[in-house]
Motif scaffolding. Structure first.
Motif, PDB file in Angstrom:
ATOM      1  N   ALA A 122      13.445  -4.735  -8.214  1.00 50.09           N
ATOM      2  CA  ALA A 122      14.657  -3.974  -7.521  1.00 50.09           C
ATOM      3  C   ALA A 122      14.971  -2.839  -8.669  1.00 50.09           C
ATOM      4  O   ALA A 122      15.187  -1.916  -8.642  1.00 50.09           O
ATOM      5  CB  ALA A 122      15.763  -4.652  -7.084  1.00 50.09           C
ATOM      6  N   GLY A 123      15.148  -3.737  -9.787  1.00 48.91           N
ATOM      7  CA  GLY A 123      15.473  -3.073 -11.019  1.00 48.91           C
ATOM      8  C   GLY A 123      14.723  -1.815 -11.414  1.00 48.91           C
ATOM      9  O   GLY A 123      15.186  -0.802 -11.879  1.00 48.91           O
ATOM     10  N   GLY A 124      13.277  -2.013 -11.290  1.00 54.62           N
ATOM     11  CA  GLY A 124      12.314  -1.077 -11.684  1.00 54.62           C
ATOM     12  C   GLY A 124      12.362   0.026 -10.551  1.00 54.62           C
ATOM     13  O   GLY A 124      12.556   1.148 -11.269  1.00 54.62           O
ATOM     14  N   LEU A 125      12.743  -0.167  -9.395  1.00 56.77           N
ATOM     15  CA  LEU A 125      12.829   1.068  -8.757  1.00 56.77           C
ATOM     16  C   LEU A 125      14.079   1.674  -8.857  1.00 56.77           C
ATOM     17  O   LEU A 125      14.155   2.767  -8.968  1.00 56.77           O
ATOM     18  CB  LEU A 125      12.813   0.158  -7.021  1.00 56.77           C
ATOM     19  N   LEU A 126      15.123   1.002  -9.186  1.00 61.68           N
ATOM     20  CA  LEU A 126      16.639   1.687  -9.459  1.00 61.68           C
ATOM     21  C   LEU A 126      16.493   2.539 -10.408  1.00 61.68           C
ATOM     22  O   LEU A 126      16.858   3.614 -10.806  1.00 61.68           O
ATOM     23  CB  LEU A 126      17.653   0.816  -9.538  1.00 61.68           C
ATOM     24  N   ALA A 127      15.664   2.108 -11.561  1.00 61.22           N
ATOM     25  CA  ALA A 127      15.400   2.868 -12.830  1.00 61.22           C
ATOM     26  C   ALA A 127      14.671   4.109 -12.538  1.00 61.22           C
ATOM     27  O   ALA A 127      14.968   5.115 -13.186  1.00 61.22           O
ATOM     28  CB  ALA A 127      14.821   2.186 -13.958  1.00 61.22           C
ATOM     29  N   ALA A 128      13.648   3.989 -11.542  1.00 63.17           N
ATOM     30  CA  ALA A 128      12.799   5.173 -11.071  1.00 63.17           C
ATOM     31  C   ALA A 128      13.858   6.072 -10.606  1.00 63.17           C
ATOM     32  O   ALA A 128      13.757   7.474 -10.871  1.00 63.17           O
ATOM     33  CB  ALA A 128      11.967   4.862 -10.150  1.00 63.17           C
ATOM     34  N   VAL A 129      14.947   5.763  -9.630  1.00 67.28           N
ATOM     35  CA  VAL A 129      15.791   6.779  -9.186  1.00 67.28           C
ATOM     36  C   VAL A 129      16.407   7.564 -10.158  1.00 67.28           C
ATOM     37  O   VAL A 129      16.549   8.819 -10.260  1.00 67.28           O
ATOM     38  CB  VAL A 129      16.913   5.926  -8.344  1.00 67.28           C
ATOM     39  N   TYR A 130      17.130   6.821 -11.481  1.00 67.64           N
ATOM     40  CA  TYR A 130      17.789   7.440 -12.144  1.00 67.64           C
ATOM     41  C   TYR A 130      16.911   8.315 -13.162  1.00 67.64           C
ATOM     42  O   TYR A 130      17.453   9.577 -13.631  1.00 67.64           O
ATOM     43  CB  TYR A 130      19.056   6.929 -13.008  1.00 67.64           C
ATOM     44  N   VAL A 131      15.812   8.028 -13.507  1.00 65.37           N
ATOM     45  CA  VAL A 131      15.120   8.767 -14.458  1.00 65.37           C
ATOM     46  C   VAL A 131      14.510   9.945 -13.621  1.00 65.37           C
ATOM     47  O   VAL A 131      14.605  10.966 -14.227  1.00 65.37           O
ATOM     48  CB  VAL A 131      13.787   7.830 -14.776  1.00 65.37           C
TER      49      VAL A 131
END
Lengths: 100, 475
Positions: free
Chosen positions: B413-422
């Motif tokens: 989930a953290g990886g996906l959320l990071a993708a959102v803000y990047v």
């Protein structure tokens, strides 16, 4: 109760008071004083607990001397920053957090 | 003979003092030369530790413990020293070009930068808990001074907030050390390790808890992260990079040290509590990063989230490669976040404002910088072949081996959320610029140092085995 333990218990109380002060008080000067109270509490515990059979241990005394130097440096930095903040805003309290 | 251990501490002290004596804003060349030499020393030391398979020790001035100070370097210390010098050198090049002649932040940058690096180096080689306290304070005070350097009211307030948080943190740590000394009569890590066992007196438990909480405050673990976003987001770009990449890692290193060393029989009791806070940090930090209006606030909250991964490792530390995983994540985040803050500095410099919404059109003018931002983002998301991918892969692997599926879910989930803000930033930068937008010219060296660090964070994924061997060589 040995004098060492008495020192240590006083230190615990001072430390707790200091932490509460740094966390809860708003005026900056009082917070800086509270930090110093906190440091003194830790030093008292360090020297007090280390006394065995009434003999004092030189190693923690050397540590406390070092710790006092660190505390003085931190206090100086805090006071310098507080002074600068006072010059810029005219107040001695931290402005409200603007967390966008 | 030159002993790299001592010179890694003395050299930054020397060039920092020289820069101070030379006067405001001067001393950049001394710093660059010193950092280059330090990088050589750190590589030599890592090679020595990695090849020898034993910890390198040094008695300062020939005086051994308990009256003198012992220094010890194992695989973990050598790796951290290496990371410090690898990040510091490009940062110095960047800072040299970044600060304009009349920038108030430039006046005392070089001396304080040097003192910070000296403090970090000293911290990573210290072998006793009290010396670690002193170096922790050195690092903390230098970091606060760097945050305040800009001189605006907002930066001073952020610095003061940071100062109080860091003082409470190190105060709690010192109090713990005092109790531990009272109970055991020593602060040496090597001597303490066999002394502290599961059936330790309550005093030692309280000491362990206080030290742990104090260091959590300093590492900005959720919910103690409140001081980090204003401090890291408000400072000049090179300072933000330094703080996010290295300074918060120093207190994490210390937690890891205690966990693996003196308090190894007590702290695992708290392992799942730490992982829970780490998971909360990942979710909360990422969410705040997605919502952030300013670019640097976004990156600062991303730091809060990425620090969370480091704490997911604690329940897994009994397994094989968990320590290597932690160091890989420290490297991945250190390099990527330094690169990202530097890229953000270029973007803010070029567009003249710091809001994410104002980045439109940046991609056409600053392709290298955007590429650097994207590469750093890749590492933060954990895409292959970056070092972030390797760290998350190892983490998931270790979690699966111990049936800790919750950790796997949080990492994904953290990886996906990071993708959102990047991608929020990248998408904005690739938009067509309004015709009125003017972009300032940016020195080339700014763009390329950001790119260098970001590329290093990706390429490390290909050479991760060497790093893991170094960490595993001596523990």
């Amino acid at each position: 109760m040995s004098s060492g333990l008495l020192f240590a218990l006083t230190g615990v109380i001072l430390f707790a008071l200091g932490v509460a002060g740094v966390v809860l008080i708003t005026p900056l000067l009082r917070r800086i004083l509270a930090f110093n109270l906190m440091g003194s509490g830790a030093f008292l515990v360090l020297v007090g607990l280390a006394q065995r059979n009434g003999m004092s241990d030189p190693v923690p005394q050397a540590m406390v001397l070092t710790g006092i130097v660190v505390a003085v440096a931190a206090t100086a930095l805090a006071l310098a920053l507080a002074r600068k903040l006072h010059a810029l805003t005219g107040g001695l309290e931290l402005p409200a957090d603007d967390d966008d | 003979m030159i002993d790299p251990v001592v010179w890694l501490i003395l050299l930054p002290l020397a060039w920092a003092t020289l820069a101070f004596v030379l006067g405001p804003g001067r001393g950049a060349w001394a710093a660059l030369a010193g950092l280059l030499a330090q990088l050589g020393l750190a590589v030599t030391l890592a090679a020595k530790v990695g090849a020898g398979g034993t910890a390198v020790t040094h008695q300062v001035g020939g005086w051994g413990a308990p009256l003198g100070i012992d220094l010890a370097i194992d695989g973990l210390s050598a790796a951290m020293l290496l990371l410090t010098q690898i990040v510091a050198l490009p940062l110095a090049v960047y800072a040299h070009a970044y600060f304009k002649r009349d920038d108030p932040a430039r006046r005392y940058f070089w001396p304080i930068f040097g003192f910070l690096i000296a403090g970090l180096d000293a911290l990573f080689v210290s072998a006793d808990l009290f010396n670690l306290y002193v170096t922790l304070e050195l690092v903390g005070l230098a970091a606060v001074a760097l945050v305040a350097m800009g001189g605006a009211a907002q930066q001073i307030a952020a610095a003061l907030r940071y100062l109080f948080a860091t003082l409470v943190g190190s105060g709690a740590y010192l109090f713990g050390v005092a109790l531990l000394y009272g109970a055991t009569g020593t602060v040496s890590i090597a001597t303490l390790t066999p002394l502290v066992t599961m059936d330790a007196p309550r005093l030692v438990w309280i000491a362990a808890g206080l030290m742990l909480v104090g260091l959590m405050v300093k590492t900005a673990l959720f919910p103690f992260h409140f001081w980090l976003p204003p401090a890291h987001g408000g400072a000049p770009a090179p300072v933000s990079a330094l703080l996010s990449a290295l300074v918060v890692k120093a207190s994490f290193y210390l937690i890891l040290r205690l966990w693996l060393g003196p308090l190894q029989s007590l702290l695992p009791t708290f392992a799942w509590a730490m992982a829970l806070l780490g998971a909360a940090a990942i979710l909360w930090g990422s969410w705040q990063a997605i919502r952030a209006v300013r670019l640097k606030t976004l990156i600062a909250y991303s730091t809060v989230a990425q620090l969370g991964y480091l704490f997911l490792i604690f329940p897994l530390l009994s397994g094989g490669l968990a320590l290597q995983t932690a160091v890989m994540q420290v490297f991945a985040h250190g390099l990527a976040k330094a690169g990202m803050f530097l890229a953000a500095g270029v973007l803010i410099h070029a567009t003249g404002q710091d809001r994410v919404a104002g980045l439109a059109g940046a991609a056409g003018h600053l392709p290298v910088t955007l590429f650097a931002f994207g590469l750093s983002g890749m590492t933060l998301m954990g895409l292959p072949p970056s070092s972030g991918f390797l760290a998350k892969w190892l983490l998931i692997d270790a979690a699966l081996a111990q049936d800790a599926y919750a950790i796997v879910a949080v990492v994904l989930a953290g990886g996906l959320l990071a993708a959102v803000y990047v991608f929020r930033v990248l998408r904005q930068a690739f938009l067509q610029a309004p015709k009125t937008a003017m972009l300032h010219r940016v020195p080339r060296s700014l763009e390329w140092t950001a790119f260098l660090l970001a590329a290093a964070s990706v390429l490390l994924g290909l050479r991760g085995v060497e790093l893991m061997q170094l960490v595993g060589a001596v523990t």
